[in-house]
Design a protein around this motif. Structure first.
Motif, mmCIF file in Angstrom:
data_model
loop_
_atom_site.group_PDB
_atom_site.id
_atom_site.type_symbol
_atom_site.label_atom_id
_atom_site.label_comp_id
_atom_site.label_asym_id
_atom_site.label_seq_id
_atom_site.Cartn_x
_atom_site.Cartn_y
_atom_site.Cartn_z
ATOM 1 N N SER A 156 46.112 -53.839 4.640
ATOM 2 C CA SER A 156 45.908 -52.684 5.513
ATOM 3 C C SER A 156 44.793 -52.986 6.513
ATOM 4 O O SER A 156 43.963 -53.878 6.309
ATOM 5 C CB SER A 156 45.529 -51.455 4.681
ATOM 6 O OG SER A 156 44.240 -51.648 4.107
ATOM 7 N N ILE A 157 44.777 -52.229 7.577
ATOM 8 C CA ILE A 157 43.710 -52.360 8.568
ATOM 9 C C ILE A 157 42.363 -52.038 7.930
ATOM 10 O O ILE A 157 41.361 -52.702 8.205
ATOM 11 C CB ILE A 157 44.002 -51.449 9.780
ATOM 12 C CG1 ILE A 157 45.239 -51.971 10.521
ATOM 13 C CG2 ILE A 157 42.805 -51.361 10.708
ATOM 14 C CD1 ILE A 157 45.756 -51.040 11.593
ATOM 15 N N LYS B 235 39.081 -54.447 7.796
ATOM 16 C CA LYS B 235 37.739 -54.038 8.243
ATOM 17 C C LYS B 235 36.701 -54.288 7.146
ATOM 18 O O LYS B 235 35.591 -54.727 7.428
ATOM 19 C CB LYS B 235 37.748 -52.575 8.663
ATOM 20 C CG LYS B 235 38.467 -52.349 9.978
ATOM 21 C CD LYS B 235 38.465 -50.882 10.371
ATOM 22 C CE LYS B 235 39.195 -50.699 11.701
ATOM 23 N NZ LYS B 235 39.199 -49.313 12.145
ATOM 24 N N ILE B 236 37.061 -54.030 5.901
ATOM 25 C CA ILE B 236 36.141 -54.281 4.786
ATOM 26 C C ILE B 236 35.840 -55.773 4.675
ATOM 27 O O ILE B 236 34.682 -56.179 4.522
ATOM 28 C CB ILE B 236 36.718 -53.724 3.459
ATOM 29 C CG1 ILE B 236 36.716 -52.195 3.482
ATOM 30 C CG2 ILE B 236 35.948 -54.256 2.257
ATOM 31 C CD1 ILE B 236 37.513 -51.560 2.350
ATOM 32 N N LEU B 237 36.882 -56.607 4.753
ATOM 33 C CA LEU B 237 36.669 -58.053 4.694
ATOM 34 C C LEU B 237 35.777 -58.519 5.846
ATOM 35 O O LEU B 237 34.870 -59.345 5.655
ATOM 36 C CB LEU B 237 38.010 -58.786 4.727
ATOM 37 C CG LEU B 237 38.923 -58.598 3.522
ATOM 38 C CD1 LEU B 237 40.276 -59.252 3.770
ATOM 39 C CD2 LEU B 237 38.284 -59.160 2.260
ATOM 40 N N ASN B 238 36.032 -58.016 7.033
ATOM 41 C CA ASN B 238 35.218 -58.377 8.188
ATOM 42 C C ASN B 238 33.770 -57.917 8.004
ATOM 43 O O ASN B 238 32.828 -58.671 8.280
ATOM 44 C CB ASN B 238 35.812 -57.766 9.454
ATOM 45 C CG ASN B 238 35.031 -58.166 10.667
ATOM 46 O OD1 ASN B 238 35.081 -59.312 11.094
ATOM 47 N ND2 ASN B 238 34.284 -57.232 11.222
ATOM 48 N N LYS C 246 28.076 -59.028 6.524
ATOM 49 C CA LYS C 246 26.986 -58.773 5.581
ATOM 50 C C LYS C 246 26.525 -60.043 4.872
ATOM 51 O O LYS C 246 25.322 -60.264 4.712
ATOM 52 C CB LYS C 246 27.467 -57.739 4.552
ATOM 53 C CG LYS C 246 26.436 -57.322 3.537
ATOM 54 C CD LYS C 246 27.028 -56.247 2.614
ATOM 55 C CE LYS C 246 26.061 -55.812 1.542
ATOM 56 N NZ LYS C 246 26.650 -54.803 0.656
ATOM 57 N N TYR C 247 27.452 -60.902 4.456
ATOM 58 C CA TYR C 247 27.105 -62.043 3.614
ATOM 59 C C TYR C 247 27.057 -63.390 4.339
ATOM 60 O O TYR C 247 26.489 -64.343 3.806
ATOM 61 C CB TYR C 247 28.091 -62.150 2.442
ATOM 62 C CG TYR C 247 28.046 -60.952 1.530
ATOM 63 C CD1 TYR C 247 26.929 -60.678 0.761
ATOM 64 C CD2 TYR C 247 29.132 -60.087 1.459
ATOM 65 C CE1 TYR C 247 26.889 -59.568 -0.070
ATOM 66 C CE2 TYR C 247 29.112 -58.981 0.634
ATOM 67 C CZ TYR C 247 27.980 -58.727 -0.125
ATOM 68 O OH TYR C 247 27.948 -57.626 -0.941
ATOM 69 N N ALA D 18 33.242 -61.276 18.397
ATOM 70 C CA ALA D 18 33.455 -59.895 17.972
ATOM 71 C C ALA D 18 34.016 -59.849 16.567
ATOM 72 O O ALA D 18 34.801 -60.698 16.167
ATOM 73 C CB ALA D 18 34.426 -59.212 18.927
ATOM 74 N N GLY D 19 33.606 -58.852 15.818
ATOM 75 C CA GLY D 19 34.169 -58.618 14.502
ATOM 76 C C GLY D 19 35.517 -57.946 14.620
ATOM 77 O O GLY D 19 35.968 -57.638 15.722
#
Length: 170
Positions: free
Chosen positions: A43-44, A48-51, A56-57, A167-168
């Motif tokens: 899902s989109i 977004k969470i993976l990005n 973050k890491y 860009a993310g």
């Protein structure tokens, strides 16, 4: 002479009857392409969470390495046009086949251009696509239904030179 005219008339009538009573396919056949959702589509929101997790890491470490090279940020994505990707897949499949491989997929690799790549790409991250496949064998039949060979990279030139970006995921 009369018998010959009956034979010709019989052929003519038979031809007409065949023409009118033979089944015809009057409809134009269309080729339908079935669209199948591939395995692994996320899902989109998940993208977004993976990005965000990458930001973050990983972003601080990657950008600090870029700062050592005199840049503020490193590329974090690569873009290829749809035409380039389709053309490359067709090229790689054809090339693999000519080298005796059956192309089974692609892998995306991370790379770094290095210090001799010119000012615009010097030491920046890149990504490239390489085909995966199995070496074809002459034997097509087997009493054992196991495939013991694993995917490998056929000797096909990879696709690179996409446009990089900072860009993310939107």
């Amino acid at each position: 002479m009369k018998k010959l005219s009956y034979v010709i008339l019989g052929f003519f009538i038979g031809a007409l009857l065949t023409y009118f009573f033979s089944p015809r396919n009057c409809e134009v056949e269309t080729i339908e392409t079935k669209i199948v959702k591939p395995n692994g589509v996320i899902s989109i929101e998940k993208a977004k969470i993976l990005n965000d997790n990458w930001t973050k890491y990983r972003q601080a470490a990657v950008d600090s390495a870029a700062k050592k090279q005199g840049r503020n940020k490193d590329d974090r994505s690569v873009h290829w046009s749809l035409k380039d990707v389709k053309d490359y897949l067709a090229y790689a499949e054809h090339y693999s086949d000519s080298m005796g491989y059956e192309m089974t997929g692609v892998q995306v690799y991370l790379g770094v251009y290095g210090k001799n790549a010119g000012q615009t790409k010097k030491n920046l991250t890149t990504m490239f696509i390489a085909p995966t496949g199995k070496k074809k064998t002459d034997s097509q039949g087997s009493a054992i239904p196991l495939k013991l060979s694993k995917d490998e990279n056929p000797p096909v030139p990879p696709l690179n030179d996409g446009t990089g970006g900072n860009a993310g995921y939107p």
